[in-house]
Design an enzyme around this catalytic site. Structure first.
Site: not given
Length: 336
Positions: A108, A284, A209
Protein backbone atom coordinates in the site's frame (compact mmCIF):
# COMPACT_ATOMS: atom_id res chain seq x y z
CA UNK A 1 0.78 24.01 24.72
CA UNK A 2 3.45 23.29 27.30
CA UNK A 3 6.05 21.04 25.78
CA UNK A 4 9.73 20.31 26.05
CA UNK A 5 12.39 19.22 23.62
CA UNK A 6 14.71 17.15 25.69
CA UNK A 7 18.22 16.36 24.50
CA UNK A 8 19.82 13.56 26.46
CA UNK A 9 23.56 13.03 26.78
CA UNK A 10 25.63 11.79 23.88
CA UNK A 11 26.03 8.41 25.56
CA UNK A 12 22.32 7.73 25.26
CA UNK A 13 22.03 8.80 21.63
CA UNK A 14 18.36 9.53 22.19
CA UNK A 15 16.61 12.67 21.09
CA UNK A 16 12.94 12.97 21.76
CA UNK A 17 10.07 15.34 22.35
CA UNK A 18 7.56 14.71 25.09
CA UNK A 19 4.37 16.63 25.76
CA UNK A 20 3.94 17.24 29.47
CA UNK A 21 0.62 19.00 29.37
CA UNK A 22 -2.32 18.10 27.15
CA UNK A 23 -4.44 20.83 25.61
CA UNK A 24 -8.06 21.05 26.61
CA UNK A 25 -10.33 18.79 24.62
CA UNK A 26 -12.67 20.18 21.98
CA UNK A 27 -14.11 18.72 18.83
CA UNK A 28 -12.09 19.89 15.86
CA UNK A 29 -11.06 23.02 17.81
CA UNK A 30 -7.83 24.85 17.17
CA UNK A 31 -6.11 24.43 20.51
CA UNK A 32 -2.46 24.40 19.56
CA UNK A 33 -0.51 27.49 20.63
CA UNK A 34 1.59 27.65 17.47
CA UNK A 35 1.08 30.69 15.28
CA UNK A 36 -1.73 30.68 12.77
CA UNK A 37 0.86 31.41 10.09
CA UNK A 38 2.28 27.90 10.50
CA UNK A 39 -1.10 26.31 9.80
CA UNK A 40 -0.59 25.59 6.13
CA UNK A 41 -2.54 22.60 4.78
CA UNK A 42 -1.32 19.13 5.66
CA UNK A 43 -1.95 16.16 3.41
CA UNK A 44 -3.21 12.99 5.05
CA UNK A 45 -3.48 9.67 3.21
CA UNK A 46 -5.05 6.63 4.90
CA UNK A 47 -8.07 7.05 7.18
CA UNK A 48 -8.40 3.63 8.77
CA UNK A 49 -8.65 2.71 12.45
CA UNK A 50 -5.49 4.69 13.24
CA UNK A 51 -5.40 7.30 10.49
CA UNK A 52 -8.91 8.58 11.21
CA UNK A 53 -8.25 9.73 14.81
CA UNK A 54 -4.75 10.92 13.92
CA UNK A 55 -6.15 13.19 11.22
CA UNK A 56 -8.81 14.46 13.61
CA UNK A 57 -6.14 15.48 16.11
CA UNK A 58 -4.40 17.53 13.43
CA UNK A 59 -7.74 19.23 12.81
CA UNK A 60 -8.13 19.93 16.52
CA UNK A 61 -4.77 21.68 16.41
CA UNK A 62 -5.96 23.93 13.61
CA UNK A 63 -4.36 22.32 10.58
CA UNK A 64 -6.44 22.35 7.38
CA UNK A 65 -6.29 18.92 5.74
CA UNK A 66 -6.04 17.65 2.19
CA UNK A 67 -7.54 14.17 2.48
CA UNK A 68 -7.35 10.97 0.44
CA UNK A 69 -8.36 7.40 1.14
CA UNK A 70 -8.86 4.53 -1.29
CA UNK A 71 -12.32 4.09 0.27
CA UNK A 72 -14.31 7.30 -0.38
CA UNK A 73 -16.68 6.63 2.53
CA UNK A 74 -13.74 7.05 4.92
CA UNK A 75 -13.43 10.67 3.79
CA UNK A 76 -17.06 11.67 4.27
CA UNK A 77 -16.94 12.94 7.85
CA UNK A 78 -13.86 15.01 7.04
CA UNK A 79 -15.55 16.49 4.00
CA UNK A 80 -18.60 17.25 6.12
CA UNK A 81 -16.29 19.05 8.56
CA UNK A 82 -15.00 21.28 5.76
CA UNK A 83 -11.77 19.51 4.86
CA UNK A 84 -10.75 19.13 1.23
CA UNK A 85 -11.01 15.63 -0.26
CA UNK A 86 -9.08 14.79 -3.44
CA UNK A 87 -9.07 11.81 -5.77
CA UNK A 88 -5.49 10.53 -5.56
CA UNK A 89 -2.23 10.73 -3.58
CA UNK A 90 -0.79 12.76 -6.47
CA UNK A 91 -3.49 15.37 -5.95
CA UNK A 92 -2.59 15.52 -2.26
CA UNK A 93 1.04 16.20 -3.19
CA UNK A 94 -0.02 18.94 -5.59
CA UNK A 95 -1.87 20.81 -2.85
CA UNK A 96 0.23 20.15 0.28
CA UNK A 97 3.96 20.21 0.96
CA UNK A 98 3.66 18.30 4.24
CA UNK A 99 2.06 14.87 3.91
CA UNK A 100 1.44 12.07 6.39
CA UNK A 101 0.65 8.55 5.20
CA UNK A 102 -0.87 5.85 7.42
CA UNK A 103 -1.32 2.65 5.42
CA UNK A 104 -1.68 -1.08 6.23
CA UNK A 105 1.17 -2.71 4.29
CA UNK A 106 4.39 -2.17 2.36
CA UNK A 107 2.51 -2.72 -0.90
CA UNK A 108 0.00 0.00 0.00
CA UNK A 109 2.82 2.41 0.85
CA UNK A 110 4.67 1.71 -2.41
CA UNK A 111 1.47 2.32 -4.38
CA UNK A 112 0.72 5.56 -2.51
CA UNK A 113 4.19 6.95 -3.18
CA UNK A 114 5.32 5.38 -6.46
CA UNK A 115 2.10 4.26 -8.14
CA UNK A 116 0.59 5.66 -11.33
CA UNK A 117 -1.23 8.32 -9.28
CA UNK A 118 1.23 8.35 -6.42
CA UNK A 119 2.68 11.19 -4.39
CA UNK A 120 5.90 11.27 -6.43
CA UNK A 121 3.99 12.19 -9.59
CA UNK A 122 3.30 15.69 -8.30
CA UNK A 123 5.45 16.15 -5.19
CA UNK A 124 6.97 19.60 -4.80
CA UNK A 125 10.63 20.21 -4.04
CA UNK A 126 11.23 20.71 -0.35
CA UNK A 127 8.12 18.77 0.68
CA UNK A 128 8.21 16.76 3.91
CA UNK A 129 6.73 13.28 3.57
CA UNK A 130 6.14 11.34 6.79
CA UNK A 131 5.13 7.69 6.59
CA UNK A 132 3.53 6.38 9.79
CA UNK A 133 2.70 2.98 8.30
CA UNK A 134 4.41 -0.10 9.73
CA UNK A 135 6.33 -1.52 6.78
CA UNK A 136 9.58 -3.27 5.91
CA UNK A 137 12.56 -1.03 6.81
CA UNK A 138 14.05 -1.86 3.39
CA UNK A 139 10.94 -0.43 1.70
CA UNK A 140 11.25 2.77 3.76
CA UNK A 141 14.85 3.13 2.60
CA UNK A 142 13.90 2.64 -1.06
CA UNK A 143 11.05 5.14 -0.80
CA UNK A 144 13.43 7.64 0.80
CA UNK A 145 15.79 7.31 -2.17
CA UNK A 146 12.99 7.93 -4.65
CA UNK A 147 11.71 10.90 -2.66
CA UNK A 148 15.21 12.38 -2.43
CA UNK A 149 15.53 12.22 -6.24
CA UNK A 150 12.50 14.51 -6.42
CA UNK A 151 14.09 17.03 -4.06
CA UNK A 152 11.80 16.19 -1.14
CA UNK A 153 12.38 14.67 2.31
CA UNK A 154 11.09 11.29 3.54
CA UNK A 155 10.88 10.17 7.16
CA UNK A 156 9.51 6.95 8.58
CA UNK A 157 7.50 7.49 11.77
CA UNK A 158 5.53 4.39 12.78
CA UNK A 159 3.45 4.57 15.94
CA UNK A 160 2.76 2.66 19.11
CA UNK A 161 -0.18 2.94 21.47
CA UNK A 162 -3.13 1.60 19.51
CA UNK A 163 -6.47 3.15 18.67
CA UNK A 164 -7.02 4.49 22.18
CA UNK A 165 -3.79 6.49 22.11
CA UNK A 166 -4.56 7.65 18.57
CA UNK A 167 -7.89 9.05 19.76
CA UNK A 168 -6.43 10.77 22.81
CA UNK A 169 -3.37 12.10 20.98
CA UNK A 170 -0.98 10.07 23.11
CA UNK A 171 0.78 7.98 20.49
CA UNK A 172 4.50 7.31 20.55
CA UNK A 173 6.21 8.05 17.23
CA UNK A 174 9.50 6.35 16.34
CA UNK A 175 11.15 8.57 13.74
CA UNK A 176 13.83 7.70 11.21
CA UNK A 177 15.34 10.17 8.76
CA UNK A 178 17.64 13.16 8.43
CA UNK A 179 18.10 14.55 11.93
CA UNK A 180 17.96 18.15 10.72
CA UNK A 181 14.33 17.54 9.68
CA UNK A 182 13.28 16.11 13.04
CA UNK A 183 11.98 19.42 14.40
CA UNK A 184 9.78 19.92 11.34
CA UNK A 185 8.34 16.43 11.73
CA UNK A 186 7.87 16.89 15.47
CA UNK A 187 5.70 19.97 14.89
CA UNK A 188 3.07 17.76 13.26
CA UNK A 189 3.63 14.51 15.12
CA UNK A 190 3.43 16.30 18.46
CA UNK A 191 -0.21 17.10 17.71
CA UNK A 192 -0.96 13.38 17.53
CA UNK A 193 1.42 11.92 20.08
CA UNK A 194 2.85 12.56 23.52
CA UNK A 195 6.27 11.10 22.68
CA UNK A 196 8.18 11.68 19.45
CA UNK A 197 11.49 9.81 19.47
CA UNK A 198 14.31 10.27 16.97
CA UNK A 199 15.80 6.84 16.23
CA UNK A 200 18.39 7.54 13.53
CA UNK A 201 18.58 7.20 9.76
CA UNK A 202 15.62 6.26 7.56
CA UNK A 203 14.39 2.78 8.47
CA UNK A 204 15.33 2.90 12.14
CA UNK A 205 11.84 4.02 13.10
CA UNK A 206 10.47 0.92 11.39
CA UNK A 207 13.11 -1.22 13.08
CA UNK A 208 12.05 0.03 16.52
CA UNK A 209 8.37 -0.56 15.72
CA UNK A 210 8.98 -4.10 14.47
CA UNK A 211 10.88 -4.98 17.65
CA UNK A 212 8.12 -3.49 19.80
CA UNK A 213 5.34 -5.38 18.04
CA UNK A 214 7.20 -8.67 18.17
CA UNK A 215 7.54 -8.26 21.94
CA UNK A 216 3.88 -7.23 22.17
CA UNK A 217 2.75 -10.37 20.34
CA UNK A 218 4.87 -12.59 22.57
CA UNK A 219 3.58 -10.92 25.73
CA UNK A 220 -0.05 -11.15 24.56
CA UNK A 221 0.29 -14.86 23.86
CA UNK A 222 1.97 -15.35 27.24
CA UNK A 223 -0.77 -13.41 29.02
CA UNK A 224 -3.47 -15.40 27.23
CA UNK A 225 -1.78 -18.70 28.09
CA UNK A 226 -1.33 -17.76 31.74
CA UNK A 227 -4.92 -16.54 32.09
CA UNK A 228 -6.29 -19.65 30.36
CA UNK A 229 -4.23 -21.94 32.58
CA UNK A 230 -5.27 -20.13 35.75
CA UNK A 231 -8.95 -20.23 34.82
CA UNK A 232 -8.75 -23.97 34.15
CA UNK A 233 -7.07 -24.40 37.52
CA UNK A 234 -10.09 -22.77 39.15
CA UNK A 235 -8.97 -19.16 39.57
CA UNK A 236 -11.36 -16.27 39.02
CA UNK A 237 -10.03 -14.35 35.98
CA UNK A 238 -10.40 -10.92 37.60
CA UNK A 239 -8.57 -12.12 40.69
CA UNK A 240 -5.81 -13.70 38.62
CA UNK A 241 -5.40 -10.52 36.57
CA UNK A 242 -5.19 -8.49 39.79
CA UNK A 243 -2.49 -10.80 41.14
CA UNK A 244 -0.49 -10.71 37.91
CA UNK A 245 -0.67 -6.94 37.82
CA UNK A 246 0.78 -6.59 41.31
CA UNK A 247 3.46 -9.18 40.61
CA UNK A 248 6.48 -9.66 38.37
CA UNK A 249 4.38 -11.01 35.50
CA UNK A 250 2.74 -7.64 34.94
CA UNK A 251 2.86 -6.29 31.38
CA UNK A 252 0.83 -4.04 29.07
CA UNK A 253 -1.12 -7.03 27.78
CA UNK A 254 -2.21 -7.93 31.31
CA UNK A 255 -2.85 -4.53 32.91
CA UNK A 256 -4.01 -2.33 30.01
CA UNK A 257 -5.27 -4.64 27.25
CA UNK A 258 -6.27 -7.84 29.01
CA UNK A 259 -7.41 -10.51 26.52
CA UNK A 260 -9.99 -12.18 28.79
CA UNK A 261 -13.63 -11.09 28.35
CA UNK A 262 -15.07 -9.55 31.51
CA UNK A 263 -11.76 -8.59 33.11
CA UNK A 264 -11.59 -5.03 31.76
CA UNK A 265 -13.96 -2.53 30.19
CA UNK A 266 -13.18 -0.54 27.07
CA UNK A 267 -10.90 -3.10 25.43
CA UNK A 268 -11.59 -5.38 22.45
CA UNK A 269 -12.01 -8.45 24.67
CA UNK A 270 -15.04 -6.70 26.19
CA UNK A 271 -16.55 -6.28 22.71
CA UNK A 272 -16.16 -9.72 21.14
CA UNK A 273 -12.66 -8.68 20.03
CA UNK A 274 -13.97 -6.05 17.62
CA UNK A 275 -11.89 -2.96 16.87
CA UNK A 276 -8.35 -2.50 18.08
CA UNK A 277 -5.35 -3.96 16.25
CA UNK A 278 -6.28 -6.72 13.84
CA UNK A 279 -4.85 -10.22 13.90
CA UNK A 280 -3.99 -9.89 10.20
CA UNK A 281 -1.89 -6.79 10.89
CA UNK A 282 -0.10 -8.48 13.78
CA UNK A 283 0.70 -11.45 11.56
CA UNK A 284 2.02 -9.00 8.96
CA UNK A 285 4.24 -7.23 11.48
CA UNK A 286 5.59 -10.54 12.78
CA UNK A 287 6.39 -11.44 9.18
CA UNK A 288 8.41 -8.23 8.93
CA UNK A 289 10.25 -9.20 12.12
CA UNK A 290 10.90 -12.67 10.69
CA UNK A 291 12.30 -11.20 7.46
CA UNK A 292 14.51 -8.78 9.38
CA UNK A 293 15.73 -11.55 11.66
CA UNK A 294 16.64 -13.67 8.65
CA UNK A 295 18.50 -10.85 6.92
CA UNK A 296 20.47 -9.99 10.07
CA UNK A 297 20.93 -13.62 11.20
CA UNK A 298 19.23 -12.85 14.52
CA UNK A 299 17.60 -15.74 16.41
CA UNK A 300 13.97 -14.99 17.33
CA UNK A 301 12.70 -18.31 18.62
CA UNK A 302 9.64 -16.94 20.41
CA UNK A 303 9.04 -14.38 17.68
CA UNK A 304 8.91 -17.15 15.09
CA UNK A 305 6.45 -19.15 17.19
CA UNK A 306 4.29 -16.06 17.65
CA UNK A 307 4.30 -15.57 13.88
CA UNK A 308 3.13 -19.16 13.38
CA UNK A 309 0.34 -18.75 15.95
CA UNK A 310 -1.02 -15.56 14.39
CA UNK A 311 -0.84 -17.01 10.89
CA UNK A 312 -2.77 -20.03 12.15
CA UNK A 313 -5.36 -17.73 13.70
CA UNK A 314 -5.83 -15.93 10.38
CA UNK A 315 -6.39 -19.29 8.67
CA UNK A 316 -8.97 -20.31 11.28
CA UNK A 317 -11.28 -17.30 11.03
CA UNK A 318 -9.73 -14.80 13.45
CA UNK A 319 -8.31 -12.47 10.79
CA UNK A 320 -10.81 -9.65 11.41
CA UNK A 321 -10.64 -9.86 15.20
CA UNK A 322 -8.29 -7.96 17.49
CA UNK A 323 -4.97 -9.67 18.13
CA UNK A 324 -5.94 -10.25 21.78
CA UNK A 325 -8.39 -12.87 20.47
CA UNK A 326 -5.47 -15.27 20.83
CA UNK A 327 -7.09 -16.03 24.22
CA UNK A 328 -10.28 -17.17 22.49
CA UNK A 329 -8.18 -19.14 20.03
CA UNK A 330 -6.41 -20.97 22.85
CA UNK A 331 -9.70 -21.67 24.62
CA UNK A 332 -11.35 -23.08 21.52
CA UNK A 333 -8.43 -24.89 19.92
CA UNK A 334 -7.30 -27.84 22.01
CA UNK A 335 -5.32 -29.73 19.39
CA UNK A 336 -1.85 -28.35 20.10
Amino acid sequence: MAASLRLLGAASGLRYWSRRLRPAAGSFAAVCSRSVASKTPVGFIGLGNMGNPMAKNLMKHGYPLIIYDVFPDACKEFQDAGEQVVSSPADVAEKADRIITMLPTSINAIEAYSGANGILKKVKKGSLLIDSSTIDPAVSKELAKEVEKMGAVFMDAPVSGGVGAARSGNLTFMVGGVEDEFAAAQELLGCMGSNVVYCGAVGTGQAAKICNNMLLAISMIGTAEAMNLGIRLGLDPKLLAKILNMSSGRCWSSDTYNPVPGVMDGVPSANNYQGGFGTTLMAKDLGLAQDSATSTKSPILLGSLAHQIYRMMCAKGYSKKDFSSVFQFLREEETF
